[in-house]
Design a protein around this motif. Structure first.
Motif, PDB file in Angstrom:
ATOM      1  N   UNK A  81       0.579  -1.014   0.003  1.00 48.62           N
ATOM      2  CA  UNK A  81      -0.277  -0.158  -0.114  1.00 48.62           C
ATOM      3  C   UNK A  81       1.100   1.365   0.013  1.00 48.62           C
ATOM      4  N   UNK A  82       0.179   2.039  -1.252  1.00 47.91           N
ATOM      5  CA  UNK A  82       1.069   3.248  -0.976  1.00 47.91           C
ATOM      6  C   UNK A  82       0.388   4.342  -0.514  1.00 47.91           C
ATOM      7  N   UNK A  83       0.706   5.337   0.693  1.00 48.68           N
ATOM      8  CA  UNK A  83      -0.151   6.175   0.943  1.00 48.68           C
ATOM      9  C   UNK A  83       0.575   7.840   0.934  1.00 48.68           C
ATOM     10  N   UNK A 131       4.335   3.115   3.256  1.00 52.07           N
ATOM     11  CA  UNK A 131       4.201   2.106   2.234  1.00 52.07           C
ATOM     12  C   UNK A 131       3.884   0.828   2.874  1.00 52.07           C
ATOM     13  N   UNK A 132       3.397   0.249   2.754  1.00 48.92           N
ATOM     14  CA  UNK A 132       2.896  -1.134   4.562  1.00 48.92           C
ATOM     15  C   UNK A 132       2.370  -2.092   3.294  1.00 48.92           C
ATOM     16  N   UNK A 133       3.487  -3.357   3.816  1.00 52.13           N
ATOM     17  CA  UNK A 133       3.372  -4.812   3.358  1.00 52.13           C
ATOM     18  C   UNK A 133       2.225  -5.225   4.195  1.00 52.13           C
ATOM     19  N   UNK A 134       1.392  -6.296   3.927  1.00 56.08           N
ATOM     20  CA  UNK A 134       1.064  -7.146   4.728  1.00 56.08           C
ATOM     21  C   UNK A 134       1.221  -8.613   4.344  1.00 56.08           C
ATOM     22  N   UNK A 135       2.303  -9.621   4.671  1.00 53.36           N
ATOM     23  CA  UNK A 135       1.706 -10.573   4.180  1.00 53.36           C
ATOM     24  C   UNK A 135       0.696 -11.744   5.464  1.00 53.36           C
ATOM     25  N   UNK A 136      -0.091 -12.047   5.128  1.00 51.12           N
ATOM     26  CA  UNK A 136      -1.823 -12.262   5.473  1.00 51.12           C
ATOM     27  C   UNK A 136      -0.390 -14.130   6.294  1.00 51.12           C
ATOM     28  N   UNK A 137       0.292 -14.383   4.921  1.00 53.53           N
ATOM     29  CA  UNK A 137       0.582 -15.726   5.095  1.00 53.53           C
ATOM     30  C   UNK A 137       1.639 -16.034   5.878  1.00 53.53           C
ATOM     31  N   UNK A 180      -5.937  15.546   2.547  1.00 58.94           N
ATOM     32  CA  UNK A 180      -6.333  14.696   2.616  1.00 58.94           C
ATOM     33  C   UNK A 180      -5.959  13.667   1.898  1.00 58.94           C
ATOM     34  N   UNK A 181      -5.675  12.526   3.317  1.00 62.65           N
ATOM     35  CA  UNK A 181      -5.302  11.145   2.559  1.00 62.65           C
ATOM     36  C   UNK A 181      -5.478   9.990   1.356  1.00 62.65           C
ATOM     37  N   UNK A 182      -4.271  10.019   0.782  1.00 62.34           N
ATOM     38  CA  UNK A 182      -5.463   8.953  -0.400  1.00 62.34           C
ATOM     39  C   UNK A 182      -4.476   7.378   0.046  1.00 62.34           C
ATOM     40  N   UNK A 183      -4.099   6.192  -0.862  1.00 63.64           N
ATOM     41  CA  UNK A 183      -3.548   5.161  -0.754  1.00 63.64           C
ATOM     42  C   UNK A 183      -4.385   4.534  -1.316  1.00 63.64           C
ATOM     43  N   UNK A 225       1.480 -13.332   8.498  1.00 63.20           N
ATOM     44  CA  UNK A 225       0.903 -12.818   9.466  1.00 63.20           C
ATOM     45  C   UNK A 225       1.931 -11.962  10.268  1.00 63.20           C
ATOM     46  N   UNK A 226       2.343 -11.085   9.258  1.00 58.73           N
ATOM     47  CA  UNK A 226       3.893 -10.206   9.148  1.00 58.73           C
ATOM     48  C   UNK A 226       3.409  -8.600   8.613  1.00 58.73           C
ATOM     49  N   UNK A 227       3.755  -7.489   9.141  1.00 60.95           N
ATOM     50  CA  UNK A 227       4.028  -6.215   8.114  1.00 60.95           C
ATOM     51  C   UNK A 227       4.864  -5.424   8.321  1.00 60.95           C
ATOM     52  N   UNK A 228       5.173  -4.960   7.527  1.00 55.99           N
ATOM     53  CA  UNK A 228       6.178  -3.217   7.460  1.00 55.99           C
ATOM     54  C   UNK A 228       5.548  -2.629   7.285  1.00 55.99           C
ATOM     55  N   UNK A 229       6.102  -1.512   8.017  1.00 53.28           N
ATOM     56  CA  UNK A 229       5.525   0.815   7.411  1.00 53.28           C
ATOM     57  C   UNK A 229       6.798   0.816   7.736  1.00 53.28           C
ATOM     58  N   UNK A 230       6.817   1.660   6.326  1.00 52.56           N
ATOM     59  CA  UNK A 230       7.668   2.818   6.005  1.00 52.56           C
ATOM     60  C   UNK A 230       7.595   3.528   5.511  1.00 52.56           C
TER      61      UNK A 230
END
Ligand SMILES: Cc1cc2nc3c(=O)[nH]c(=O)nc-3n(C[C@H](O)[C@H](O)[C@H](O)COP(=O)(O)O)c2cc1C
Ligand SMILES: Cc1ncc(COP(=O)(O)O)c(CN)c1O
Length: 204
Positions: free
Chosen positions: A40-42, A87-93, A49-52, A95-100
């Motif tokens: 996700x790119x914010x 940026x936000x990665x969410x790998x459901x398989x 006004x935020x956008x993603x 159960x990890x998240x990375x926020x940048x």
């Protein structure tokens, strides 16, 4: 989910966030059903006004995270005006998240040329035909534009459209999150301090 080699282990010992990110992305490539490089790119617009939206990570070097898009799109305009994004990665398989979070700069022309040239011909034509994020009266209009560019570039390699290129996000902050039982997750944030990273554990 039963703990496995990928879901257990102590990532909090790592001191290099780029190295840790590469390990997690490589893990995700093995376990995600598709697009492990989706993020996700914010952005924010001129009014704050935020956008993603989701884009694909197409390059990673010591300077940062690279993705490609239409510079006249909503995100393109927002990034050119604000020079900042997250940026936000969410790998459901996993159960990890990375926020940048970081600063944004266009990639060099030759870097964009090289990536554009690596794409399938259909995608290169598509980059010409799509006026990304602007109103499209009907599907036929898009298909006609594709046909027109196919004729224009018949027998030759399409050049990269001037409005299609990449942005590089150079991180100032990277946070790693890993699911743990009872919502008592592990979180580790790295803050850029000129040449090094300061590491801080956060409450979940
Ligand atoms: C999995 C996935 C990957 C995507 N990758 C990209 C990409 O790399 N570049 C891009 O311009 N749009 C990509 N898109 C489309 C964007 O999410 C978005 O719809 C489009 O870029 C317009 O965004 P904007 O109006 O905010 O500029 C992707 C969408 C999905 C669901
Ligand atoms: C419009 C658009 N542009 C660019 C990309 C980036 O990927 P690729 O270069 O592999 O087409 C995507 C990926 N879904 C996309 O949807």
């Amino acid at each position: 989910m039963e703990p496995t080699e990928l879901t257990a282990g102590d990532f909090t010992e790592h001191s290099d966030p780029f190295e840790l990110f590469r390990l997690w992305l490589a893990d995700a490539e093995k376990t995600e059903i598709n697009d492990a490089n989706a993020m996700s790119l914010a952005t924010v617009d001129e009014f704050g006004m935020p956008d993603v939206r989701v884009v694909l990570l197409k390059g990673l070097d010591e300077e940062g995270f690279v993705f490609y898009t239409n510079f006249e799109s909503q995100k393109g305009q927002q990034l050119l005006a604000q020079h900042r994004a997250a940026l936000c990665f969410h790998w459901k398989s996993l159960r990890r998240q990375v926020r940048i979070r970081g600063t944004i700069a266009p990639v060099a022309e030759d870097e964009a040329d090289e990536y554009y040239a690596s794409r399938p011909r259909g995608s290169r034509i598509g980059a010409w035909a799509s006026q990304q994020s602007r109103p499209l009266p009907d599907r036929e209009t898009l298909e006609n534009a594709v046909a027109a560019y196919e004729r224009k570039f018949e027998g030759e390699e399409p050049s990269r459209p001037p409005h299609w290129s990449g942005f590089r996000l150079t991180p100032v902050q990277i946070e790693f999150w890993h699911d743990r039982p009872f919502r008592l997750h592990d979180r580790m944030r790295f803050d850029r301090e000129s040449e090094t990273w300061r590491k801080t554990r956060l409450y979940p």
